[in-house]
Design an enzyme around this catalytic site. Structure first.
Site, PDB file in Angstrom:
ATOM      1  N   ASP A   1      -6.484  -6.835   4.118  1.00  0.00           N
ATOM      2  CA  ASP A   1      -7.588  -6.173   3.419  1.00  0.00           C
ATOM      3  C   ASP A   1      -8.499  -7.223   2.798  1.00  0.00           C
ATOM      4  OD1 ASP A   1      -9.072  -4.085   2.123  1.00  0.00           O
ATOM      5  OD2 ASP A   1      -8.027  -4.615   0.265  1.00  0.00           O
TER       6      ASP A   1
ATOM      7  N   ASP B   1     -12.496  -8.798   4.279  1.00  0.00           N
ATOM      8  CA  ASP B   1     -13.771  -8.791   3.542  1.00  0.00           C
ATOM      9  C   ASP B   1     -14.371 -10.192   3.522  1.00  0.00           C
ATOM     10  OD1 ASP B   1     -13.451  -6.081   2.888  1.00  0.00           O
ATOM     11  OD2 ASP B   1     -14.280  -6.372   0.883  1.00  0.00           O
TER      12      ASP B   1
ATOM     13  N   ASP C   1      -3.220 -18.329   0.687  1.00  0.00           N
ATOM     14  CA  ASP C   1      -4.210 -18.998  -0.170  1.00  0.00           C
ATOM     15  C   ASP C   1      -4.972 -20.054   0.628  1.00  0.00           C
ATOM     16  OD1 ASP C   1      -1.750 -20.306  -0.054  1.00  0.00           O
ATOM     17  OD2 ASP C   1      -1.756 -20.964  -2.137  1.00  0.00           O
TER      18      ASP C   1
ATOM     19  N   TYR D   1       0.826  -1.217   0.000  1.00  0.00           N
ATOM     20  CA  TYR D   1       0.000   0.000   0.000  1.00  0.00           C
ATOM     21  C   TYR D   1       0.855   1.260   0.000  1.00  0.00           C
ATOM     22  CZ  TYR D   1      -4.682  -1.921   0.781  1.00  0.00           C
ATOM     23  OH  TYR D   1      -5.890  -2.544   0.647  1.00  0.00           O
TER      24      TYR D   1
HETATM   25  C1  IPM Z   1     -10.425  -1.059   3.750  1.00  0.00           C
HETATM   26  C2  IPM Z   1     -10.631  -0.474   2.382  1.00  0.00           C
HETATM   27  C3  IPM Z   1      -9.456   0.437   2.055  1.00  0.00           C
HETATM   28  C4  IPM Z   1      -8.200  -0.427   2.083  1.00  0.00           C
HETATM   29  C5  IPM Z   1      -9.570   1.198   0.734  1.00  0.00           C
HETATM   30  C6  IPM Z   1     -10.857   1.993   0.644  1.00  0.00           C
HETATM   31  C7  IPM Z   1      -8.384   2.088   0.492  1.00  0.00           C
HETATM   32  O1  IPM Z   1     -10.786  -1.478   1.448  1.00  0.00           O
HETATM   33  O2  IPM Z   1     -10.301  -0.276   4.718  1.00  0.00           O
HETATM   34  O3  IPM Z   1     -10.389  -2.285   3.854  1.00  0.00           O
HETATM   35  O4  IPM Z   1      -7.874  -1.065   1.078  1.00  0.00           O
HETATM   36  O5  IPM Z   1      -7.532  -0.438   3.109  1.00  0.00           O
HETATM   37 MG    MG Z   2     -10.940  -3.427   2.269  1.00  0.00          MG
END
Ligand code: IPM
Ligand code: MG
Length: 355
Positions: free
Chosen positions: A247, A251, A223, A142
């Site tokens: 990240d 999710d 993975d 990042y």
């Molecule tokens: C998160 C989001 C952010 C990230 C984006 C919006 C930059 O996906 O906080 O998980 O990738 O960190």
């Molecule tokens: Mg994210």
């Protein structure tokens, strides 16, 4: 005692959900005799529209001077064509790095009343799960060098993943300490079969492990981790991983709780001032319709009370009120499974009633 909270409402549903969390905080303030003052700051797409940049200096300074920051979400299609440095997301990355917030805690647990909203097989969910992802937040790909250049096949782009031993050590310590306060099990996730940064990550985590003999630590390739999360999430307690892997996996972890609209996060550094935000995005498709789920932001406000302001009882009260609201069968659209649902305002009022 008065607490000074910076509000970064952001874009899309950001303002609606932050307003909900503020209402809850005000009510908690009344109940426990605490004074919260809120100062709004621009960041993201709205800041681009107003000031031409995603993260004005005033916002950074205001957040740094606050006791803590509550953030909604940034971004939207309107700003999607802007170049990397001018995008709304830059505001989020800039705040994380300016405030030195190297730790991102993302808890994911299944609410028993939401089991039917979960996409996993009933026999898997039956075991339940309660895990925390400790994501490194100010390093890795990042923040590495990136750009465009001419390569063997003509135009190419590159992003660089770099981790210093120092960065790995400090996030590893946070993860071990988090595990000590929970079920004392830590899984470190990397891609050490391919990446050199992961090999340093693994080595360093093993070194730091010697300081925490009471924590059982193991390594897992990313993975495989992605697969294990949906195969048997109950095997995880604390997970520590790099910025990008965290990240992606967070999710995935949120989806198995039933809805991404439920997951809170805390970004912490070496001071008490943290940044608290839902893990979901700005959902521009439902913005302004009063149907967004404010629970992730309300639970983020609760994390703020817990980690930055040391108000444990107040935080417990919020968490319990959310749980009661869900147990009473009240739902927002995202978790209603096509059945009747409440608006953002209505569910906020119901949560407040149960405080
Ligand atoms: C998160 C989001 C952010 C990230 C984006 C919006 C930059 O996906 O906080 O998980 O990738 O960190
Ligand atoms: Mg994210």
């Amino acid at each position: 005692m008065s607490y000074n909270i910076a509000l970064v409402k952001g874009d899309g549903i950001g303002p609606e959900i932050v307003d909900s969390a503020v209402e809850v905080l005000c009510e908690i303030g009344k109940k426990y005799n605490r004074e919260f003052s809120f100062t709004p700051y621009a960041a993201g797409g709205n800041a681009i529209d107003k000031y031409g940049i995603p993260l004005p200096k005033e916002t950074v300074d205001g957040c740094k001077a606050s006791d803590s920051v509550l953030l909604g979400a940034v971004g939207g299609p309107k700003w999607d064509t802007l170049s990397g440095d001018k995008r709304p997301e830059k505001a989020l990355l800039g705040l994380r790095s300016e405030l030195g917030l190297f730790t991102n805690l993302r808890p994911a647990k299944i609410f028993s009343s939401l089991k039917d909203a979960c996409t996993l097989r009933p026999d898997i969910i039956e075991k339940g799960f309660d895990l925390v992802i400790v994501r490194e937040l100010t390093g890795g790909i990042y923040f590495g060098e990136r750009g465009r250049r001419t390569g063997k096949y003509g135009e190419e782009a590159f992003d660089t993943e770099a981790y210093s031993k120092f960065e790995i050590e400090r996030i590893a310590r946070v993860a071990f300490e988090t595990a000590q306060k929970r079920r004392k099990k830590l899984t470190s996730i990397d891609k050490a079969n391919v990446l050199e940064t992961s090999r340093l990550w693994r080595e360093t985590v093993h070194e730091i492990a010697k300081e925490y003999p009471d924590v059982e630590v193991s390594d897992m390739l990313v993975d495989n981790a992605a697969m294990q999360l949906v195969r048997d999430p109950s095997q995880f307690d604390v997970v520590v991983t790099s910025n990008m892997f965290g990240d992606i996996l967070s999710d995935e972890a949120s989806q198995i709780t039933g809805s991404i609209g439920m997951l809170a996060s805390a970004s912490l550094g070496s001071t008490k001032c943290g940044l608290y935000e839902p893990i979901h995005g700005s959902a521009p498709d439902i913005a302004g319709k009063n149907i967004a789920n404010p629970i992730a932001t309300i639970l983020s406000a609760s994390m703020m009370l817990r980690y930055s302001l040391d108000l444990q009882e107040e935080a417990d009260t919020i968490d319990k009120a959310v749980e009661k609201t869900l147990n009473d069968g009240l739902r927002t659209a995202d978790i209603a499974k096509g059945k009747e649902y409440l608006s953002t305002d209505e569910i906020t009022k119901e949560i407040i009633k149960r405080l």
